[in-house]
Design a protein around this motif. Structure first.
Motif, PDB file in Angstrom:
ATOM      1  N   ARG A   1       0.756  -1.257   0.054  1.00  0.00           N
ATOM      2  CA  ARG A   1       0.113  -0.103   0.137  1.00  0.00           C
ATOM      3  C   ARG A   1       0.714   1.187   0.048  1.00  0.00           C
ATOM      4  O   ARG A   1       1.572   1.394   1.029  1.00  0.00           O
ATOM      5  N   LEU A   2       0.975   1.933  -0.914  1.00  0.00           N
ATOM      6  CA  LEU A   2       1.856   2.852  -1.413  1.00  0.00           C
ATOM      7  C   LEU A   2       1.160   4.260  -1.447  1.00  0.00           C
ATOM      8  O   LEU A   2       0.292   4.394  -2.227  1.00  0.00           O
ATOM      9  N   GLY A   3       1.387   5.200  -0.649  1.00  0.00           N
ATOM     10  CA  GLY A   3       1.088   6.704  -0.834  1.00  0.00           C
ATOM     11  C   GLY A   3       1.979   7.432  -1.757  1.00  0.00           C
ATOM     12  O   GLY A   3       3.355   7.087  -1.856  1.00  0.00           O
TER      13      GLY A   3
ATOM     14  N   VAL B   1       1.261   6.550   7.238  1.00  0.00           N
ATOM     15  CA  VAL B   1       2.268   5.492   7.292  1.00  0.00           C
ATOM     16  C   VAL B   1       2.521   5.283   8.894  1.00  0.00           C
ATOM     17  O   VAL B   1       2.344   4.237   9.264  1.00  0.00           O
ATOM     18  N   LEU B   2       2.352   6.366   9.786  1.00  0.00           N
ATOM     19  CA  LEU B   2       2.379   6.287  11.184  1.00  0.00           C
ATOM     20  C   LEU B   2       1.319   5.574  11.489  1.00  0.00           C
ATOM     21  O   LEU B   2       1.572   4.872  12.514  1.00  0.00           O
ATOM     22  N   ALA B   3       0.300   5.540  11.191  1.00  0.00           N
ATOM     23  CA  ALA B   3      -0.895   4.732  11.714  1.00  0.00           C
ATOM     24  C   ALA B   3      -1.099   3.323  11.321  1.00  0.00           C
ATOM     25  O   ALA B   3      -1.902   2.735  11.673  1.00  0.00           O
ATOM     26  N   GLY B   4      -0.185   3.265  10.320  1.00  0.00           N
ATOM     27  CA  GLY B   4      -0.142   1.580   9.819  1.00  0.00           C
ATOM     28  C   GLY B   4      -1.124   1.512   8.768  1.00  0.00           C
ATOM     29  O   GLY B   4      -1.156   0.322   8.228  1.00  0.00           O
ATOM     30  N   ASN B   5      -1.578   2.534   8.179  1.00  0.00           N
ATOM     31  CA  ASN B   5      -2.694   2.288   7.107  1.00  0.00           C
ATOM     32  C   ASN B   5      -2.156   2.269   5.697  1.00  0.00           C
ATOM     33  O   ASN B   5      -2.769   2.151   4.689  1.00  0.00           O
ATOM     34  N   LEU B   6      -0.882   2.886   5.620  1.00  0.00           N
ATOM     35  CA  LEU B   6       0.018   2.712   4.394  1.00  0.00           C
ATOM     36  C   LEU B   6       1.204   2.022   4.814  1.00  0.00           C
ATOM     37  O   LEU B   6       1.719   2.353   5.680  1.00  0.00           O
ATOM     38  N   ASP B   7       1.885   1.299   3.802  1.00  0.00           N
ATOM     39  CA  ASP B   7       3.093   0.596   4.052  1.00  0.00           C
ATOM     40  C   ASP B   7       4.195   1.621   3.819  1.00  0.00           C
ATOM     41  O   ASP B   7       5.444   1.294   4.460  1.00  0.00           O
TER      42      ASP B   7
ATOM     43  N   PRO C   1       6.119  -9.054 -10.461  1.00  0.00           N
ATOM     44  CA  PRO C   1       4.769  -9.011 -11.218  1.00  0.00           C
ATOM     45  C   PRO C   1       3.685  -9.857 -10.286  1.00  0.00           C
ATOM     46  O   PRO C   1       2.393  -9.396 -10.549  1.00  0.00           O
ATOM     47  N   ALA C   2       4.055 -10.616  -9.286  1.00  0.00           N
ATOM     48  CA  ALA C   2       2.833 -11.261  -8.603  1.00  0.00           C
ATOM     49  C   ALA C   2       2.554 -10.444  -7.389  1.00  0.00           C
ATOM     50  O   ALA C   2       1.629 -10.692  -6.696  1.00  0.00           O
ATOM     51  N   ILE C   3       3.152  -9.302  -7.266  1.00  0.00           N
ATOM     52  CA  ILE C   3       2.987  -8.437  -5.837  1.00  0.00           C
ATOM     53  C   ILE C   3       2.332  -7.284  -6.242  1.00  0.00           C
ATOM     54  O   ILE C   3       2.743  -6.317  -7.032  1.00  0.00           O
ATOM     55  N   GLN C   4       0.774  -6.867  -6.068  1.00  0.00           N
ATOM     56  CA  GLN C   4       0.288  -6.037  -6.391  1.00  0.00           C
ATOM     57  C   GLN C   4       0.610  -4.780  -5.463  1.00  0.00           C
ATOM     58  O   GLN C   4       1.283  -4.892  -4.419  1.00  0.00           O
ATOM     59  N   VAL C   5       0.391  -3.425  -5.969  1.00  0.00           N
ATOM     60  CA  VAL C   5       0.552  -2.301  -5.358  1.00  0.00           C
ATOM     61  C   VAL C   5      -0.726  -1.550  -5.459  1.00  0.00           C
ATOM     62  O   VAL C   5      -1.103  -1.291  -6.654  1.00  0.00           O
ATOM     63  N   TYR C   6      -1.206  -1.216  -4.396  1.00  0.00           N
ATOM     64  CA  TYR C   6      -2.354  -0.116  -4.155  1.00  0.00           C
ATOM     65  C   TYR C   6      -1.786   1.337  -3.931  1.00  0.00           C
ATOM     66  O   TYR C   6      -0.946   1.422  -3.029  1.00  0.00           O
ATOM     67  N   ILE C   7      -2.359   2.220  -4.795  1.00  0.00           N
ATOM     68  CA  ILE C   7      -1.737   3.630  -4.660  1.00  0.00           C
ATOM     69  C   ILE C   7      -2.640   4.526  -4.132  1.00  0.00           C
ATOM     70  O   ILE C   7      -3.984   4.466  -4.629  1.00  0.00           O
ATOM     71  N   GLU C   8      -2.552   5.426  -2.904  1.00  0.00           N
ATOM     72  CA  GLU C   8      -3.245   6.409  -2.667  1.00  0.00           C
ATOM     73  C   GLU C   8      -2.771   7.436  -2.599  1.00  0.00           C
ATOM     74  O   GLU C   8      -1.571   7.903  -1.895  1.00  0.00           O
ATOM     75  N   PRO C   9      -3.357   8.594  -3.341  1.00  0.00           N
ATOM     76  CA  PRO C   9      -2.851   9.997  -3.241  1.00  0.00           C
ATOM     77  C   PRO C   9      -3.149  10.796  -2.222  1.00  0.00           C
ATOM     78  O   PRO C   9      -3.904  10.613  -1.404  1.00  0.00           O
ATOM     79  N   GLY C  10      -2.203  11.853  -2.072  1.00  0.00           N
ATOM     80  CA  GLY C  10      -2.619  12.752  -0.904  1.00  0.00           C
ATOM     81  C   GLY C  10      -1.399  13.778  -0.774  1.00  0.00           C
ATOM     82  O   GLY C  10      -0.493  13.645  -1.047  1.00  0.00           O
ATOM     83  N   THR C  11      -1.637  14.671   0.256  1.00  0.00           N
ATOM     84  CA  THR C  11      -0.755  15.697   0.623  1.00  0.00           C
ATOM     85  C   THR C  11       0.324  14.867   1.414  1.00  0.00           C
ATOM     86  O   THR C  11       0.288  13.816   2.086  1.00  0.00           O
TER      87      THR C  11
ATOM     88  N   VAL D   1      12.654  14.956  -1.440  1.00  0.00           N
ATOM     89  CA  VAL D   1      11.324  14.268  -1.983  1.00  0.00           C
ATOM     90  C   VAL D   1      12.057  12.725  -1.733  1.00  0.00           C
ATOM     91  O   VAL D   1      13.084  12.261  -1.963  1.00  0.00           O
ATOM     92  N   GLY D   2      11.370  12.142  -0.771  1.00  0.00           N
ATOM     93  CA  GLY D   2      11.787  10.665  -0.441  1.00  0.00           C
ATOM     94  C   GLY D   2      10.882   9.657  -0.242  1.00  0.00           C
ATOM     95  O   GLY D   2       9.691  10.041  -0.221  1.00  0.00           O
ATOM     96  N   MET D   3      11.350   8.586   0.327  1.00  0.00           N
ATOM     97  CA  MET D   3      10.339   7.470   0.432  1.00  0.00           C
ATOM     98  C   MET D   3      10.312   7.090   2.169  1.00  0.00           C
ATOM     99  O   MET D   3      11.560   7.168   2.379  1.00  0.00           O
ATOM    100  N   VAL D   4       9.282   6.935   2.665  1.00  0.00           N
ATOM    101  CA  VAL D   4       9.325   6.649   4.178  1.00  0.00           C
ATOM    102  C   VAL D   4       8.454   5.479   4.370  1.00  0.00           C
ATOM    103  O   VAL D   4       7.277   5.327   3.725  1.00  0.00           O
ATOM    104  N   TRP D   5       8.822   4.645   5.488  1.00  0.00           N
ATOM    105  CA  TRP D   5       7.886   3.510   5.592  1.00  0.00           C
ATOM    106  C   TRP D   5       8.395   3.349   7.447  1.00  0.00           C
ATOM    107  O   TRP D   5       9.437   3.766   7.810  1.00  0.00           O
ATOM    108  N   GLN D   6       7.482   2.514   8.001  1.00  0.00           N
ATOM    109  CA  GLN D   6       7.804   2.100   9.391  1.00  0.00           C
ATOM    110  C   GLN D   6       8.738   0.758   9.376  1.00  0.00           C
ATOM    111  O   GLN D   6       8.616  -0.031   8.638  1.00  0.00           O
ATOM    112  N   ARG D   7       9.801   0.952  10.202  1.00  0.00           N
ATOM    113  CA  ARG D   7      10.876  -0.340   9.991  1.00  0.00           C
ATOM    114  C   ARG D   7      10.065  -1.425  10.698  1.00  0.00           C
ATOM    115  O   ARG D   7      10.690  -2.435  10.376  1.00  0.00           O
ATOM    116  N   SER D   8       9.187  -1.354  11.680  1.00  0.00           N
ATOM    117  CA  SER D   8       8.793  -2.261  12.303  1.00  0.00           C
ATOM    118  C   SER D   8       7.585  -3.216  11.681  1.00  0.00           C
ATOM    119  O   SER D   8       6.940  -4.370  11.687  1.00  0.00           O
TER     120      SER D   8
END
Length: 294
Positions: free
Chosen positions: A93-95, A135-141, A117-127, A264-271
Protein backbone atom coordinates in the motif's frame (compact mmCIF):
# COMPACT_ATOMS: atom_id res chain seq x y z
CA UNK A 1 -15.59 -15.50 12.78
CA UNK A 2 -15.11 -14.65 9.11
CA UNK A 3 -12.70 -11.74 8.69
CA UNK A 4 -14.61 -10.70 5.57
CA UNK A 5 -17.61 -9.94 7.78
CA UNK A 6 -15.44 -7.67 9.91
CA UNK A 7 -14.23 -5.93 6.77
CA UNK A 8 -17.82 -5.33 5.70
CA UNK A 9 -18.70 -4.06 9.17
CA UNK A 10 -15.87 -1.52 9.06
CA UNK A 11 -16.94 -0.45 5.58
CA UNK A 12 -20.54 0.11 6.74
CA UNK A 13 -19.35 2.13 9.75
CA UNK A 14 -17.02 4.25 7.59
CA UNK A 15 -19.54 4.80 4.79
CA UNK A 16 -22.62 5.25 6.95
CA UNK A 17 -24.81 3.02 4.81
CA UNK A 18 -24.97 -0.54 3.55
CA UNK A 19 -25.49 0.68 -0.02
CA UNK A 20 -22.33 2.80 -0.01
CA UNK A 21 -20.36 0.04 1.72
CA UNK A 22 -21.49 -2.47 -0.89
CA UNK A 23 -20.20 -0.20 -3.66
CA UNK A 24 -16.85 0.15 -1.92
CA UNK A 25 -16.60 -3.62 -1.44
CA UNK A 26 -18.04 -4.43 -4.87
CA UNK A 27 -20.65 -6.69 -3.29
CA UNK A 28 -24.46 -6.77 -3.59
CA UNK A 29 -26.19 -4.89 -0.73
CA UNK A 30 -28.06 -8.07 0.19
CA UNK A 31 -24.74 -9.86 0.70
CA UNK A 32 -23.43 -7.11 2.99
CA UNK A 33 -26.69 -7.15 4.97
CA UNK A 34 -26.48 -10.95 5.36
CA UNK A 35 -22.88 -10.66 6.55
CA UNK A 36 -23.92 -8.09 9.16
CA UNK A 37 -26.66 -10.36 10.48
CA UNK A 38 -24.23 -13.29 10.64
CA UNK A 39 -21.65 -11.17 12.48
CA UNK A 40 -24.24 -9.94 14.97
CA UNK A 41 -25.33 -13.53 15.59
CA UNK A 42 -21.72 -14.54 16.16
CA UNK A 43 -21.04 -11.64 18.55
CA UNK A 44 -24.42 -12.00 20.26
CA UNK A 45 -25.35 -8.30 20.08
CA UNK A 46 -26.72 -5.80 17.60
CA UNK A 47 -23.85 -3.87 16.04
CA UNK A 48 -25.66 -1.46 13.73
CA UNK A 49 -28.74 0.72 13.97
CA UNK A 50 -30.56 2.96 11.53
CA UNK A 51 -30.68 6.71 12.21
CA UNK A 52 -32.76 8.33 9.49
CA UNK A 53 -31.19 7.38 6.19
CA UNK A 54 -27.86 6.43 7.71
CA UNK A 55 -26.55 3.38 9.53
CA UNK A 56 -24.52 3.90 12.69
CA UNK A 57 -22.83 1.54 15.15
CA UNK A 58 -24.68 0.71 18.34
CA UNK A 59 -22.95 1.12 21.68
CA UNK A 60 -21.57 -2.42 21.30
CA UNK A 61 -20.64 -1.77 17.66
CA UNK A 62 -18.73 1.38 18.58
CA UNK A 63 -16.83 -0.55 21.25
CA UNK A 64 -15.52 -3.15 18.81
CA UNK A 65 -14.67 -0.89 15.84
CA UNK A 66 -11.06 -0.25 16.82
CA UNK A 67 -10.50 -3.87 17.80
CA UNK A 68 -12.02 -5.01 14.49
CA UNK A 69 -9.55 -2.80 12.62
CA UNK A 70 -6.68 -4.33 14.58
CA UNK A 71 -7.92 -7.85 13.85
CA UNK A 72 -8.02 -7.07 10.11
CA UNK A 73 -4.49 -5.66 10.25
CA UNK A 74 -3.34 -8.83 12.03
CA UNK A 75 -4.99 -11.00 9.37
CA UNK A 76 -3.33 -8.95 6.63
CA UNK A 77 0.04 -9.28 8.33
CA UNK A 78 -0.43 -13.03 8.68
CA UNK A 79 -1.10 -13.32 4.95
CA UNK A 80 1.99 -11.24 4.19
CA UNK A 81 4.20 -13.45 6.35
CA UNK A 82 2.78 -16.58 4.72
CA UNK A 83 4.92 -16.07 1.62
CA UNK A 84 6.97 -18.68 -0.20
CA UNK A 85 9.30 -16.01 -1.63
CA UNK A 86 12.04 -13.88 -0.09
CA UNK A 87 9.62 -10.97 0.17
CA UNK A 88 6.38 -10.78 2.15
CA UNK A 89 3.20 -11.28 0.20
CA UNK A 90 1.52 -8.08 -0.96
CA UNK A 91 -0.19 -5.95 -1.57
CA UNK A 92 2.12 -2.99 -1.01
CA UNK A 93 0.00 0.00 0.00
CA UNK A 94 1.87 3.01 -1.35
CA UNK A 95 1.00 6.65 -0.84
CA UNK A 96 2.23 9.33 -3.21
CA UNK A 97 1.82 13.06 -3.66
CA UNK A 98 0.15 14.22 -6.90
CA UNK A 99 3.48 15.53 -8.20
CA UNK A 100 5.16 12.17 -7.51
CA UNK A 101 2.33 10.39 -9.31
CA UNK A 102 2.96 12.55 -12.36
CA UNK A 103 6.74 12.12 -12.32
CA UNK A 104 8.53 9.57 -10.14
CA UNK A 105 5.93 6.85 -9.68
CA UNK A 106 5.14 5.62 -13.25
CA UNK A 107 8.70 4.58 -14.23
CA UNK A 108 9.19 3.11 -10.76
CA UNK A 109 6.03 1.02 -11.14
CA UNK A 110 7.20 -0.28 -14.53
CA UNK A 111 10.36 -1.61 -12.92
CA UNK A 112 8.37 -3.06 -10.02
CA UNK A 113 6.00 -4.95 -12.34
CA UNK A 114 8.95 -6.48 -14.17
CA UNK A 115 10.80 -7.40 -10.96
CA UNK A 116 7.81 -8.53 -8.85
CA UNK A 117 4.84 -9.16 -11.15
CA UNK A 118 2.95 -11.21 -8.55
CA UNK A 119 2.94 -8.49 -5.88
CA UNK A 120 0.19 -5.93 -6.31
CA UNK A 121 0.62 -2.27 -5.43
CA UNK A 122 -2.31 -0.17 -4.21
CA UNK A 123 -1.70 3.56 -4.60
CA UNK A 124 -3.31 6.29 -2.53
CA UNK A 125 -2.74 9.96 -3.46
CA UNK A 126 -2.58 12.66 -0.83
CA UNK A 127 -0.64 15.56 0.63
CA UNK A 128 2.70 14.88 2.28
CA UNK A 129 1.39 15.55 5.79
CA UNK A 130 -1.64 13.30 5.32
CA UNK A 131 0.44 10.48 3.83
CA UNK A 132 2.95 10.62 6.67
CA UNK A 133 0.09 10.34 9.18
CA UNK A 134 -1.23 7.32 7.28
CA UNK A 135 2.17 5.62 7.36
CA UNK A 136 2.51 6.27 11.10
CA UNK A 137 -1.00 4.89 11.68
CA UNK A 138 -0.15 1.72 9.75
CA UNK A 139 -2.74 2.39 7.03
CA UNK A 140 -0.02 2.74 4.37
CA UNK A 141 3.09 0.60 4.05
CA UNK A 142 5.17 3.35 2.46
CA UNK A 143 4.78 6.79 0.93
CA UNK A 144 6.63 9.04 -1.50
CA UNK A 145 6.42 12.53 -0.08
CA UNK A 146 8.21 15.76 0.75
CA UNK A 147 10.27 15.69 3.95
CA UNK A 148 8.54 17.83 6.58
CA UNK A 149 10.24 20.72 8.34
CA UNK A 150 10.64 18.53 11.46
CA UNK A 151 12.68 15.38 11.99
CA UNK A 152 11.13 12.09 10.97
CA UNK A 153 10.02 9.85 13.87
CA UNK A 154 12.73 7.39 14.88
CA UNK A 155 10.38 4.51 14.09
CA UNK A 156 10.50 5.48 10.40
CA UNK A 157 13.00 4.72 7.68
CA UNK A 158 13.57 7.72 5.37
CA UNK A 159 15.36 7.42 2.01
CA UNK A 160 16.03 10.42 -0.21
CA UNK A 161 14.87 10.17 -3.83
CA UNK A 162 15.78 13.64 -5.12
CA UNK A 163 16.40 17.22 -4.04
CA UNK A 164 14.43 19.85 -5.94
CA UNK A 165 15.81 23.39 -5.86
CA UNK A 166 13.36 26.26 -6.19
CA UNK A 167 13.18 27.82 -9.66
CA UNK A 168 11.37 30.76 -11.22
CA UNK A 169 8.69 29.64 -13.66
CA UNK A 170 7.74 32.08 -16.43
CA UNK A 171 5.98 31.99 -19.79
CA UNK A 172 8.45 30.98 -22.49
CA UNK A 173 8.31 34.30 -24.34
CA UNK A 174 8.79 36.49 -21.25
CA UNK A 175 12.14 38.33 -21.34
CA UNK A 176 14.09 37.71 -18.13
CA UNK A 177 17.34 39.30 -16.98
CA UNK A 178 17.04 39.10 -13.19
CA UNK A 179 14.75 36.41 -11.73
CA UNK A 180 14.23 38.34 -8.49
CA UNK A 181 13.20 41.53 -10.33
CA UNK A 182 10.87 39.45 -12.48
CA UNK A 183 9.29 37.87 -9.39
CA UNK A 184 8.78 41.35 -7.91
CA UNK A 185 7.50 42.97 -11.11
CA UNK A 186 5.15 40.40 -12.66
CA UNK A 187 1.81 39.10 -11.36
CA UNK A 188 2.69 36.24 -9.02
CA UNK A 189 1.07 32.84 -8.50
CA UNK A 190 1.90 31.81 -4.93
CA UNK A 191 2.53 28.15 -4.15
CA UNK A 192 0.37 27.36 -1.10
CA UNK A 193 2.29 28.49 1.98
CA UNK A 194 0.77 25.66 4.04
CA UNK A 195 3.04 23.16 2.21
CA UNK A 196 6.80 22.88 2.69
CA UNK A 197 7.96 24.27 -0.67
CA UNK A 198 5.38 27.05 -0.53
CA UNK A 199 6.80 28.21 2.80
CA UNK A 200 10.32 27.94 1.37
CA UNK A 201 9.41 30.16 -1.59
CA UNK A 202 7.73 32.71 0.67
CA UNK A 203 10.71 32.83 3.06
CA UNK A 204 13.15 33.07 0.15
CA UNK A 205 11.40 36.13 -1.26
CA UNK A 206 11.09 37.71 2.18
CA UNK A 207 14.81 37.16 2.68
CA UNK A 208 15.40 39.26 -0.44
CA UNK A 209 12.91 41.93 0.72
CA UNK A 210 10.54 41.09 -2.13
CA UNK A 211 6.80 41.34 -1.70
CA UNK A 212 5.30 39.76 -4.83
CA UNK A 213 2.09 40.91 -6.48
CA UNK A 214 0.11 37.79 -5.60
CA UNK A 215 -2.73 37.13 -8.03
CA UNK A 216 -3.56 33.58 -6.93
CA UNK A 217 -2.44 31.20 -4.20
CA UNK A 218 -3.05 27.49 -4.61
CA UNK A 219 -1.63 24.03 -4.06
CA UNK A 220 -0.71 21.78 -6.97
CA UNK A 221 2.48 22.34 -8.97
CA UNK A 222 0.94 21.14 -12.23
CA UNK A 223 -2.03 23.50 -11.81
CA UNK A 224 0.26 26.45 -11.16
CA UNK A 225 2.42 25.54 -14.16
CA UNK A 226 -0.70 25.50 -16.34
CA UNK A 227 -1.66 29.00 -15.16
CA UNK A 228 1.86 30.25 -15.89
CA UNK A 229 1.71 28.69 -19.36
CA UNK A 230 -1.59 30.50 -19.96
CA UNK A 231 0.07 33.83 -19.12
CA UNK A 232 -1.53 34.55 -15.75
CA UNK A 233 1.77 35.29 -14.04
CA UNK A 234 5.05 33.82 -12.80
CA UNK A 235 5.74 31.53 -9.86
CA UNK A 236 8.51 30.04 -7.73
CA UNK A 237 8.26 26.26 -7.53
CA UNK A 238 10.45 23.22 -6.88
CA UNK A 239 12.23 21.95 -9.99
CA UNK A 240 9.94 18.94 -10.28
CA UNK A 241 10.38 16.02 -12.75
CA UNK A 242 8.15 15.77 -15.81
CA UNK A 243 7.35 12.64 -17.79
CA UNK A 244 7.57 13.17 -21.53
CA UNK A 245 8.40 16.44 -23.31
CA UNK A 246 8.35 19.60 -21.20
CA UNK A 247 5.60 22.15 -21.85
CA UNK A 248 7.09 24.44 -24.52
CA UNK A 249 5.04 27.36 -23.20
CA UNK A 250 6.96 27.66 -19.91
CA UNK A 251 10.57 28.15 -18.91
CA UNK A 252 12.44 27.45 -15.68
CA UNK A 253 15.05 29.90 -14.42
CA UNK A 254 17.55 29.17 -11.62
CA UNK A 255 17.39 31.45 -8.61
CA UNK A 256 20.35 33.25 -7.04
CA UNK A 257 22.13 31.25 -4.34
CA UNK A 258 21.66 30.34 -1.60
CA UNK A 259 18.49 28.76 -2.92
CA UNK A 260 16.52 26.27 -0.78
CA UNK A 261 15.54 22.80 -1.98
CA UNK A 262 12.79 20.47 -0.93
CA UNK A 263 13.66 16.84 -0.31
CA UNK A 264 11.46 14.17 -1.88
CA UNK A 265 11.86 10.66 -0.57
CA UNK A 266 10.26 7.45 0.57
CA UNK A 267 9.26 6.71 4.16
CA UNK A 268 8.06 3.55 5.87
CA UNK A 269 7.79 2.05 9.34
CA UNK A 270 10.83 -0.07 10.20
CA UNK A 271 8.75 -2.49 12.27
CA UNK A 272 6.14 -3.11 9.56
CA UNK A 273 5.71 -6.67 8.30
CA UNK A 274 5.81 -5.28 4.76
CA UNK A 275 8.84 -3.02 5.25
CA UNK A 276 10.92 -5.36 3.01
CA UNK A 277 8.50 -4.54 0.19
CA UNK A 278 9.11 -0.82 0.68
CA UNK A 279 12.88 -1.38 0.74
CA UNK A 280 12.65 -3.48 -2.44
CA UNK A 281 10.71 -0.68 -4.15
CA UNK A 282 13.33 1.86 -3.15
CA UNK A 283 16.09 -0.40 -4.47
CA UNK A 284 14.62 0.09 -7.94
CA UNK A 285 15.18 3.85 -7.74
CA UNK A 286 18.93 3.60 -8.40
CA UNK A 287 18.63 2.73 -12.11
CA UNK A 288 16.13 5.56 -12.57
CA UNK A 289 18.45 8.12 -11.00
CA UNK A 290 21.36 6.91 -13.11
CA UNK A 291 19.39 7.81 -16.22
CA UNK A 292 18.99 4.25 -17.49
CA UNK A 293 15.71 3.69 -19.37
CA UNK A 294 12.84 2.12 -17.48
Amino acid sequence: MDSRFLQSFIAVVDCGSIADASRRLDLPPTTVAQQMRALEADVGSALLTRVGRTVRPTVVGARIVDQAREVLKSVENLRSVASATELPAGPLRLGATPTALMGLVPPLLRRWMRAHPAIQVYIEPGTSSLLLDQVLAGNLDAAILVHPTFAMPKTCEWRLLRSEALVLLTPQDMPEQDPLLTAAREPFIQYDRKVVAGRMADEYLRGHQIKPKVRFELDGIEHIAQLVAEGFGVSILPDWPVIGPADPRIRRWPLPAPCPSREVGMVWQRSSIRSPLAAALFDLVGPLQSGRPD
